[in-house]
Design a protein around this motif. Structure first.
Motif, PDB file in Angstrom:
ATOM      1  N   GLY A 141     -13.069  98.784 -32.867  1.00 44.05           N
ATOM      2  CA  GLY A 141     -13.330  98.701 -31.427  1.00 44.05           C
ATOM      3  C   GLY A 141     -14.319  97.596 -31.087  1.00 44.05           C
ATOM      4  N   THR A 142     -14.420  97.304 -29.810  1.00 42.70           N
ATOM      5  CA  THR A 142     -15.289  96.208 -29.375  1.00 42.70           C
ATOM      6  C   THR A 142     -16.762  96.462 -29.687  1.00 42.70           C
ATOM      7  N   ILE A 143     -17.203  97.708 -29.594  1.00 41.06           N
ATOM      8  CA  ILE A 143     -18.619  98.015 -29.849  1.00 41.06           C
ATOM      9  C   ILE A 143     -18.950  97.802 -31.325  1.00 41.06           C
ATOM     10  N   GLY A 174     -17.337  75.088 -28.387  1.00 35.85           N
ATOM     11  CA  GLY A 174     -16.759  74.683 -27.111  1.00 35.85           C
ATOM     12  C   GLY A 174     -16.593  75.810 -26.114  1.00 35.85           C
ATOM     13  N   ARG A 175     -17.493  76.763 -26.155  1.00 36.24           N
ATOM     14  CA  ARG A 175     -17.483  77.886 -25.217  1.00 36.24           C
ATOM     15  C   ARG A 175     -18.810  77.908 -24.472  1.00 36.24           C
ATOM     16  N   GLY A 176     -18.864  78.680 -23.406  1.00 36.31           N
ATOM     17  CA  GLY A 176     -20.105  78.859 -22.671  1.00 36.31           C
ATOM     18  C   GLY A 176     -20.958  79.934 -23.322  1.00 36.31           C
ATOM     19  N   SER A 177     -22.248  79.887 -23.056  1.00 36.87           N
ATOM     20  CA  SER A 177     -23.164  80.899 -23.596  1.00 36.87           C
ATOM     21  C   SER A 177     -22.797  82.298 -23.129  1.00 36.87           C
ATOM     22  N   SER A 178     -22.259  82.412 -21.911  1.00 34.08           N
ATOM     23  CA  SER A 178     -21.877  83.729 -21.402  1.00 34.08           C
ATOM     24  C   SER A 178     -20.745  84.335 -22.229  1.00 34.08           C
ATOM     25  N   SER A 179     -19.892  83.502 -22.786  1.00 35.22           N
ATOM     26  CA  SER A 179     -18.814  84.001 -23.646  1.00 35.22           C
ATOM     27  C   SER A 179     -19.398  84.644 -24.900  1.00 35.22           C
ATOM     28  N   ILE A 180     -20.366  83.992 -25.508  1.00 36.27           N
ATOM     29  CA  ILE A 180     -21.009  84.547 -26.701  1.00 36.27           C
ATOM     30  C   ILE A 180     -21.734  85.834 -26.327  1.00 36.27           C
ATOM     31  N   SER A 181     -22.429  85.811 -25.202  1.00 29.90           N
ATOM     32  CA  SER A 181     -23.140  87.000 -24.743  1.00 29.90           C
ATOM     33  C   SER A 181     -22.186  88.176 -24.546  1.00 29.90           C
ATOM     34  N   GLY A 190     -20.149  93.439 -26.622  1.00 26.06           N
ATOM     35  CA  GLY A 190     -18.971  94.282 -26.787  1.00 26.06           C
ATOM     36  C   GLY A 190     -18.064  94.301 -25.573  1.00 26.06           C
ATOM     37  N   SER A 191     -18.275  93.379 -24.646  1.00 25.27           N
ATOM     38  CA  SER A 191     -17.393  93.280 -23.485  1.00 25.27           C
ATOM     39  C   SER A 191     -16.054  92.655 -23.857  1.00 25.27           C
ATOM     40  N   GLN A 192     -16.050  91.875 -24.928  1.00 25.97           N
ATOM     41  CA  GLN A 192     -14.827  91.272 -25.447  1.00 25.97           C
ATOM     42  C   GLN A 192     -14.920  91.210 -26.963  1.00 25.97           C
ATOM     43  N   PHE A 193     -13.760  91.115 -27.583  1.00 28.57           N
ATOM     44  CA  PHE A 193     -13.729  90.957 -29.032  1.00 28.57           C
ATOM     45  C   PHE A 193     -14.242  89.576 -29.409  1.00 28.57           C
ATOM     46  N   PRO A 194     -14.733  89.410 -30.642  1.00 20.76           N
ATOM     47  CA  PRO A 194     -15.127  88.072 -31.089  1.00 20.76           C
ATOM     48  C   PRO A 194     -13.938  87.115 -30.976  1.00 20.76           C
ATOM     49  N   ILE A 212     -13.987  92.044 -37.841  1.00 23.42           N
ATOM     50  CA  ILE A 212     -13.023  92.890 -37.143  1.00 23.42           C
ATOM     51  C   ILE A 212     -13.012  94.323 -37.666  1.00 23.42           C
ATOM     52  N   ALA A 213     -13.073  94.502 -38.985  1.00 22.86           N
ATOM     53  CA  ALA A 213     -12.902  95.849 -39.544  1.00 22.86           C
ATOM     54  C   ALA A 213     -14.106  96.364 -40.324  1.00 22.86           C
ATOM     55  N   GLY A 214     -15.119  95.537 -40.509  1.00 22.58           N
ATOM     56  CA  GLY A 214     -16.278  95.985 -41.272  1.00 22.58           C
ATOM     57  C   GLY A 214     -16.071  95.950 -42.772  1.00 22.58           C
ATOM     58  N   SER A 215     -14.988  95.318 -43.232  1.00 15.60           N
ATOM     59  CA  SER A 215     -14.751  95.177 -44.673  1.00 15.60           C
ATOM     60  C   SER A 215     -15.739  94.156 -45.223  1.00 15.60           C
ATOM     61  N   PHE A 216     -16.351  94.479 -46.329  1.00 15.31           N
ATOM     62  CA  PHE A 216     -17.409  93.604 -46.838  1.00 15.31           C
ATOM     63  C   PHE A 216     -17.256  93.221 -48.303  1.00 15.31           C
TER      64      PHE A 216
END
Length: 102
Positions: free
Chosen positions: A16-18, A43-50, A55-59, A79-83
Motif C-alpha cells: 500500500g501507499t503508506i 525532473g520532478r517538482g519538490s511537491s511530487s517527492i513530498s 503516501g499520497s502517491q506511490f513512488p 514496493i514490497a519491502g523485500s530486502f
C-alpha cells in the motif's frame, strides 16, 4: 537483527501507499539528499517527492530508478519491502534508520 524483525520494520508484503512511503522515507534519509535535490535530479517538482513520502502517491518510476542507479536501493524493497537482494551495507543503513524511526 533477525529476518523477522527486518520484515516487521520494512512492512514486508504490504504494498500500500503508506508502507511504500515508510520505506521511501528511510531510503531518502540514508541517501542524505534533500527532496529538492532529488526532485531536480529526476525532473520532478519538490511537491511530487513530498506527496510520495507522505503516501499520497506511490513512488514514481523515475524516483525508484534514481535510487537504484545511485544508491542500490531497488524496486523490490520500495514496493514490497523485500530486502534480501539488497547489498548488506544498504540493508544495514536502511534498518538502522527504520529502527530509530519506530
Amino acid at each position: 537483527m533477525d529476518a523477522g524483525m527486518k520484515k516487521q520494520l520494512a512492512m514486508t508484503g504490504d504494498t500500500g501507499t503508506i508502507a511504500c512511503a515508510h520505506r521511501l522515507r528511510a531510503a531518502i534519509a540514508v541517501t542524505g539528499q534533500t527532496h529538492a535535490h532529488i526532485a531536480s535530479m529526476i525532473g520532478r517538482g519538490s511537491s511530487s517527492i513530498s506527496n510520495q513520502v507522505k503516501g499520497s502517491q506511490f513512488p514514481s518510476r523515475e524516483l525508484m530508478l534514481y535510487l537504484y542507479e545511485n544508491f542500490r536501493i531497488d524496486f523490490n524493497y520500495l514496493i514490497a519491502g523485500s530486502f534480501a537482494q539488497l547489498p548488506m551495507d544498504v540493508q544495514e543503513s536502511l534498518f538502522e534508520h527504520l529502527s530509530s524511526a519506530k
